[in-house]
Design a protein around this motif. Structure first.
Motif, PDB file in Angstrom:
ATOM      1  N   LEU A 191       0.814  -1.213   0.000  1.00  0.00           N
ATOM      2  CA  LEU A 191       0.000   0.000   0.000  1.00  0.00           C
ATOM      3  C   LEU A 191       0.847   1.262   0.000  1.00  0.00           C
ATOM      4  O   LEU A 191       0.488   2.252  -0.638  1.00  0.00           O
ATOM      5  N   TYR A 244      -5.820   5.264   2.664  1.00  0.00           N
ATOM      6  CA  TYR A 244      -6.610   4.521   3.651  1.00  0.00           C
ATOM      7  C   TYR A 244      -8.036   5.069   3.801  1.00  0.00           C
ATOM      8  O   TYR A 244      -8.938   4.331   4.177  1.00  0.00           O
ATOM      9  N   GLU A 301      -7.161 -12.698   0.247  1.00  0.00           N
ATOM     10  CA  GLU A 301      -7.630 -13.813   1.072  1.00  0.00           C
ATOM     11  C   GLU A 301      -8.651 -14.639   0.287  1.00  0.00           C
ATOM     12  O   GLU A 301      -9.416 -14.112  -0.510  1.00  0.00           O
ATOM     13  N   PRO A 351      -9.606   1.140   3.172  1.00  0.00           N
ATOM     14  CA  PRO A 351      -9.082   0.894   4.514  1.00  0.00           C
ATOM     15  C   PRO A 351      -8.222  -0.368   4.624  1.00  0.00           C
ATOM     16  O   PRO A 351      -7.440  -0.495   5.554  1.00  0.00           O
ATOM     17  N   THR A 352      -8.364  -1.288   3.662  1.00  0.00           N
ATOM     18  CA  THR A 352      -7.558  -2.511   3.692  1.00  0.00           C
ATOM     19  C   THR A 352      -7.051  -2.811   2.287  1.00  0.00           C
ATOM     20  O   THR A 352      -7.585  -2.327   1.287  1.00  0.00           O
ATOM     21  N   GLN A 353      -6.057  -3.643   2.239  1.00  0.00           N
ATOM     22  CA  GLN A 353      -5.526  -4.090   0.955  1.00  0.00           C
ATOM     23  C   GLN A 353      -6.602  -4.845   0.175  1.00  0.00           C
ATOM     24  O   GLN A 353      -6.740  -4.667  -1.032  1.00  0.00           O
ATOM     25  N   ASP A 354      -7.376  -5.663   0.865  1.00  0.00           N
ATOM     26  CA  ASP A 354      -8.445  -6.410   0.196  1.00  0.00           C
ATOM     27  C   ASP A 354      -9.480  -5.478  -0.434  1.00  0.00           C
ATOM     28  O   ASP A 354      -9.990  -5.744  -1.513  1.00  0.00           O
ATOM     29  N   ALA A 355      -9.794  -4.376   0.241  1.00  0.00           N
ATOM     30  CA  ALA A 355     -10.748  -3.414  -0.317  1.00  0.00           C
ATOM     31  C   ALA A 355     -10.202  -2.805  -1.603  1.00  0.00           C
ATOM     32  O   ALA A 355     -10.933  -2.633  -2.578  1.00  0.00           O
TER      33      ALA A 355
END
Length: 189
Positions: free
Chosen positions: A37, A52, A112, A56-60
């Protein structure tokens, strides 16, 4: 007298930042690089806090890149059928599909399993619809076989997920040519 709209400027900046983040992530993933990120923020020319706020997350972030790629493929099918003869449209679309697979491979390396299942749940329908448009255009002109359905082509195109980064540029175009020849009623034209 004009009234300024400070909220509008903020929304435009947010939209620009989001687009820059997605473009940077796509570029990194297309290069078969690991997605960090901090690297995305740097390449997008924004601060990490801005990144962010959007993701907010890498998956998002990965989910947004993936959805954008699928959306572009779907739109491209209709556009290409309007602008080009069926065979040329299909070849152009396959070139875009190959770029999508490059990005997807990067996503698959880091996302994931449960997130991937959510993201891919609607992909077959969207890609199937896009391919249906392309195949129908060619079949109606007797250029493509009538016994092929979109899922056949999607399954055949999965070969790209097994091509290494080192052999990508040499192997993928050749294999896509083989795939296109198999769809044609008179291969080699």
């Amino acid at each position: 007298m004009s009234v300024s709209n400070p909220g509008g400027a903020v929304r435009q900046d947010a939209s620009r930042n989001r687009a820059a983040i997605l473009a940077a992530a796509r570029e990194i993933l297309s290069g078969f690089d690991d997605l960090k990120l901090s690297m995305v923020a740097q390449r997008a020319g924004i601060g990490q806090a801005t990144l962010y706020r959007h993701f907010p997350t890498q998956d998002a972030l990965l989910a947004a890149v993936y959805e954008a790629e699928i959306g572009e493929l779907v739109i491209a099918a209709d556009q290409l059928v309007r602008e080009k003869p069926p065979l040329e449209a299909l070849r152009s679309w396959f070139a875009r599909l190959a770029e999508y697979v490059r990005v997807k491979r990067g996503i698959l390396k880091v996302v994931e399993t449960f997130v991937w299942e959510d993201m891919s749940a609607s992909t077959m329908g969207k890609l199937g619809s896009a391919l249906g448009t392309l195949l129908s255009a060619g079949a109606s002109l007797e250029e493509f076989r009538h016994d092929i359905d979109p899922r056949d082509v999607i399954l055949l195109s999965w070969f790209m997920s097994h091509v290494t980064a080192e052999e990508w540029d040499a192997r993928v175009p050749r294999l896509l040519d083989v795939l296109v020849a198999g769809l044609q009623t008179k291969p080699g034209e």
